[in-house]
Design a protein around this motif. Structure first.
Motif, PDB file in Angstrom:
ATOM      1  N   UNK A   1       0.832  -1.207   0.000  1.00  0.00           N
ATOM      2  CA  UNK A   1       0.000   0.000   0.000  1.00  0.00           C
ATOM      3  C   UNK A   1       0.866   1.256   0.000  1.00  0.00           C
ATOM      4  N   UNK A   2       1.951   1.242   0.752  1.00  0.00           N
ATOM      5  CA  UNK A   2       2.862   2.389   0.782  1.00  0.00           C
ATOM      6  C   UNK A   2       3.422   2.647  -0.613  1.00  0.00           C
ATOM      7  N   UNK A   3       3.843   1.598  -1.298  1.00  0.00           N
ATOM      8  CA  UNK A   3       4.437   1.763  -2.629  1.00  0.00           C
ATOM      9  C   UNK A   3       3.405   2.295  -3.629  1.00  0.00           C
ATOM     10  N   UNK A   4       2.160   1.815  -3.530  1.00  0.00           N
ATOM     11  CA  UNK A   4       1.121   2.315  -4.432  1.00  0.00           C
ATOM     12  C   UNK A   4       0.810   3.776  -4.145  1.00  0.00           C
ATOM     13  N   UNK A   5       0.756   4.137  -2.870  1.00  0.00           N
ATOM     14  CA  UNK A   5       0.490   5.528  -2.502  1.00  0.00           C
ATOM     15  C   UNK A   5       1.605   6.441  -3.012  1.00  0.00           C
ATOM     16  N   UNK A   6       2.841   6.001  -2.851  1.00  0.00           N
ATOM     17  CA  UNK A   6       3.978   6.794  -3.321  1.00  0.00           C
ATOM     18  C   UNK A   6       3.948   6.953  -4.834  1.00  0.00           C
ATOM     19  N   UNK A   7       3.597   5.887  -5.549  1.00  0.00           N
ATOM     20  CA  UNK A   7       3.548   5.949  -7.011  1.00  0.00           C
ATOM     21  C   UNK A   7       2.479   6.930  -7.481  1.00  0.00           C
ATOM     22  N   UNK A   8       1.282   6.850  -6.886  1.00  0.00           N
ATOM     23  CA  UNK A   8       0.202   7.752  -7.277  1.00  0.00           C
ATOM     24  C   UNK A   8       0.536   9.200  -6.913  1.00  0.00           C
ATOM     25  N   UNK A   9       1.215   9.383  -5.780  1.00  0.00           N
ATOM     26  CA  UNK A   9       1.618  10.728  -5.381  1.00  0.00           C
ATOM     27  C   UNK A   9       2.659  11.299  -6.347  1.00  0.00           C
ATOM     28  N   UNK A  10       3.534  10.441  -6.822  1.00  0.00           N
ATOM     29  CA  UNK A  10       4.537  10.879  -7.806  1.00  0.00           C
ATOM     30  C   UNK A  10       3.855  11.278  -9.105  1.00  0.00           C
ATOM     31  N   UNK A  11       2.836  10.528  -9.505  1.00  0.00           N
ATOM     32  CA  UNK A  11       2.106  10.824 -10.736  1.00  0.00           C
ATOM     33  C   UNK A  11       1.338  12.136 -10.635  1.00  0.00           C
ATOM     34  N   UNK A  12       0.824  12.439  -9.442  1.00  0.00           N
ATOM     35  CA  UNK A  12      -0.065  13.592  -9.275  1.00  0.00           C
ATOM     36  C   UNK A  12       0.618  14.814  -8.678  1.00  0.00           C
ATOM     37  N   UNK A  13       1.792  14.627  -8.060  1.00  0.00           N
ATOM     38  CA  UNK A  13       2.464  15.734  -7.392  1.00  0.00           C
ATOM     39  C   UNK A  13       1.903  16.048  -6.025  1.00  0.00           C
ATOM     40  N   UNK A  14       1.187  15.096  -5.431  1.00  0.00           N
ATOM     41  CA  UNK A  14       0.562  15.319  -4.128  1.00  0.00           C
ATOM     42  C   UNK A  14       1.570  15.126  -2.998  1.00  0.00           C
TER      43      UNK A  14
ATOM     44  N   UNK B   1      14.348  10.568  -0.917  1.00  0.00           N
ATOM     45  CA  UNK B   1      15.682  10.828  -1.475  1.00  0.00           C
ATOM     46  C   UNK B   1      15.638  11.073  -2.976  1.00  0.00           C
ATOM     47  N   UNK B   2      14.595  10.556  -3.620  1.00  0.00           N
ATOM     48  CA  UNK B   2      14.433  10.764  -5.062  1.00  0.00           C
ATOM     49  C   UNK B   2      13.654  12.039  -5.373  1.00  0.00           C
ATOM     50  N   UNK B   3      13.312  12.786  -4.329  1.00  0.00           N
ATOM     51  CA  UNK B   3      12.703  14.085  -4.555  1.00  0.00           C
ATOM     52  C   UNK B   3      11.238  14.233  -4.216  1.00  0.00           C
ATOM     53  N   UNK B   4      10.577  13.150  -3.780  1.00  0.00           N
ATOM     54  CA  UNK B   4       9.168  13.279  -3.442  1.00  0.00           C
ATOM     55  C   UNK B   4       8.978  14.006  -2.115  1.00  0.00           C
ATOM     56  N   UNK B   5       7.881  14.751  -2.030  1.00  0.00           N
ATOM     57  CA  UNK B   5       7.522  15.469  -0.808  1.00  0.00           C
ATOM     58  C   UNK B   5       6.721  14.509   0.061  1.00  0.00           C
ATOM     59  N   UNK B   6       7.429  13.743   0.894  1.00  0.00           N
ATOM     60  CA  UNK B   6       6.768  12.716   1.699  1.00  0.00           C
ATOM     61  C   UNK B   6       7.426  12.623   3.068  1.00  0.00           C
TER      62      UNK B   6
ATOM     63  N   UNK C   1       8.680  -0.680   5.173  1.00  0.00           N
ATOM     64  CA  UNK C   1       7.885   0.454   4.687  1.00  0.00           C
ATOM     65  C   UNK C   1       8.657   1.763   4.835  1.00  0.00           C
ATOM     66  N   UNK C   2       9.369   1.903   5.960  1.00  0.00           N
ATOM     67  CA  UNK C   2      10.189   3.094   6.166  1.00  0.00           C
ATOM     68  C   UNK C   2      11.195   3.242   5.031  1.00  0.00           C
ATOM     69  N   UNK C   3      11.829   2.140   4.659  1.00  0.00           N
ATOM     70  CA  UNK C   3      12.847   2.183   3.610  1.00  0.00           C
ATOM     71  C   UNK C   3      12.269   2.665   2.276  1.00  0.00           C
ATOM     72  N   UNK C   4      11.044   2.229   1.954  1.00  0.00           N
ATOM     73  CA  UNK C   4      10.414   2.671   0.709  1.00  0.00           C
ATOM     74  C   UNK C   4      10.146   4.171   0.741  1.00  0.00           C
TER      75      UNK C   4
END
Length: 302
Positions: free
Chosen positions: A223-236, A257-262, A248-251
């Protein structure tokens, strides 16, 4: 200079030490810290023998008023917060009836809060199926962030909170990105955990350990990986709540580190209790995600 307030002689807690100092306040801000401040002040507090420290801000509080005040209302909840040194909190949109998912329910919550809060507060809005067209009005009314569940939640009671489907999650993220708001997420794979739970109940496996086994770490990570992917797609902007596993922490750290606001948070029980103890403690130790093994807990500490 005349100050609004001077706190005299308290044991002030700094980043790396505790010192006896005077603290002066002007216009709501700390203006001076010194061993002795002899200036005049509208109010002086004698803090001899007392600790003086910054108030905590709790960004994840569940006040269940209106509708379920007997669970935890504004009076009992905020008295407890104040007693524990918390001076501001942000209240989640679930547990109250109705859940805080539109302008009307937000106004009911604000009306219920009048005259009952012992500390400062702000409110979350909810992201649920059916309220995509209500997200902007919640923003206009002053909510500071939004919350959703990827795992199954809620009940059959009308106006209770409910979990998102993938379409609501994706479209909601797009809208919140436009509004500049953050989305907090409870991340567990609902389809897998629900079915695993049902199968275990059929087999008569209903112990505390069985419950934990029905919600394995990979369902959180998925679920964490899917949330991160959708957030990357949308900029959320994302905040992952009560993360229970190192995996999950590592993901999340990788995405950051790759630039997402999370960002992420965990809970004290994941660091202090394990599945083994849940058998002894009983229902009070039931949580979602569940308690993990001692080995997993050690990884989480690391």
């Amino acid at each position: 200079m005349k100050y609004d307030l001077i706190i005299k002689g308290g044991k002030a807690v700094f980043r790396d030490e505790v010192r006896n100092v005077d603290i002066a306040v002007k216009d709501g801000k700390i203006s001076a810290i010194a061993e002795t401040i002899d200036s005049e002040a509208s109010e002086v507090i004698d803090a001899q023998g007392q600790y003086v420290m910054p108030g905590m801000i709790d960004t994840h509080v569940h006040i269940c008023e209106p509708g379920r005040t007997e669970w935890e209302g504004f009076v009992t909840g905020t008295k407890a917060l104040a007693a524990g040194g918390t001076t501001s909190y942000v209240d989640m949109p679930l547990n109250a009836l109705p859940a805080t998912v539109d302008r009307e329910s937000l106004h009911l919550k604000l009306e219920a809060a009048k005259g009952k809060n012992y500390v400062d507060y702000a409110l979350y809005g909810g992201l649920v199926p059916g309220n995509l067209d209500k997200l902007e009005e919640l923003s206009d009314e002053g909510v500071v962030a939004y919350k959703c569940f990827m795992s199954t939640c809620g009940s059959d009671i009308p106006e209770d909170f409910s979990n998102v489907d993938d379409y609501t999650l994706y479209t909601g993220m797009k809208k919140l990105a436009e509004l500049g708001h953050m989305l907090s997420i409870h991340a567990e794979n609902a389809q897998i955990t629900d079915r695993m739970g049902q199968e275990m109940v059929k087999q008569g496996k209903t112990s505390a350990t069985d419950y934990a086994v029905s919600r394995p770490i990979f369902t959180e990570v998925d679920a964490v990986k899917r949330a991160l992917f959708l957030a990357k797609e949308t900029g959320c902007k994302l905040h992952l709540v009560h993360i229970s596993s190192a995996e999950a922490v590592e993901e999340i750290i990788k995405a950051r580190n790759e630039g997402q606001d999370v960002t992420l948070e965990s809970c004290p029980h994941y660091f202090t209790l394990t599945i083994a103890q849940s058998e002894e403690l009983g229902p009070v130790a039931k949580c979602a995600p569940p308690l993990r093994t001692e080995e997993s807990q050690e990884k989480l500490w690391q």
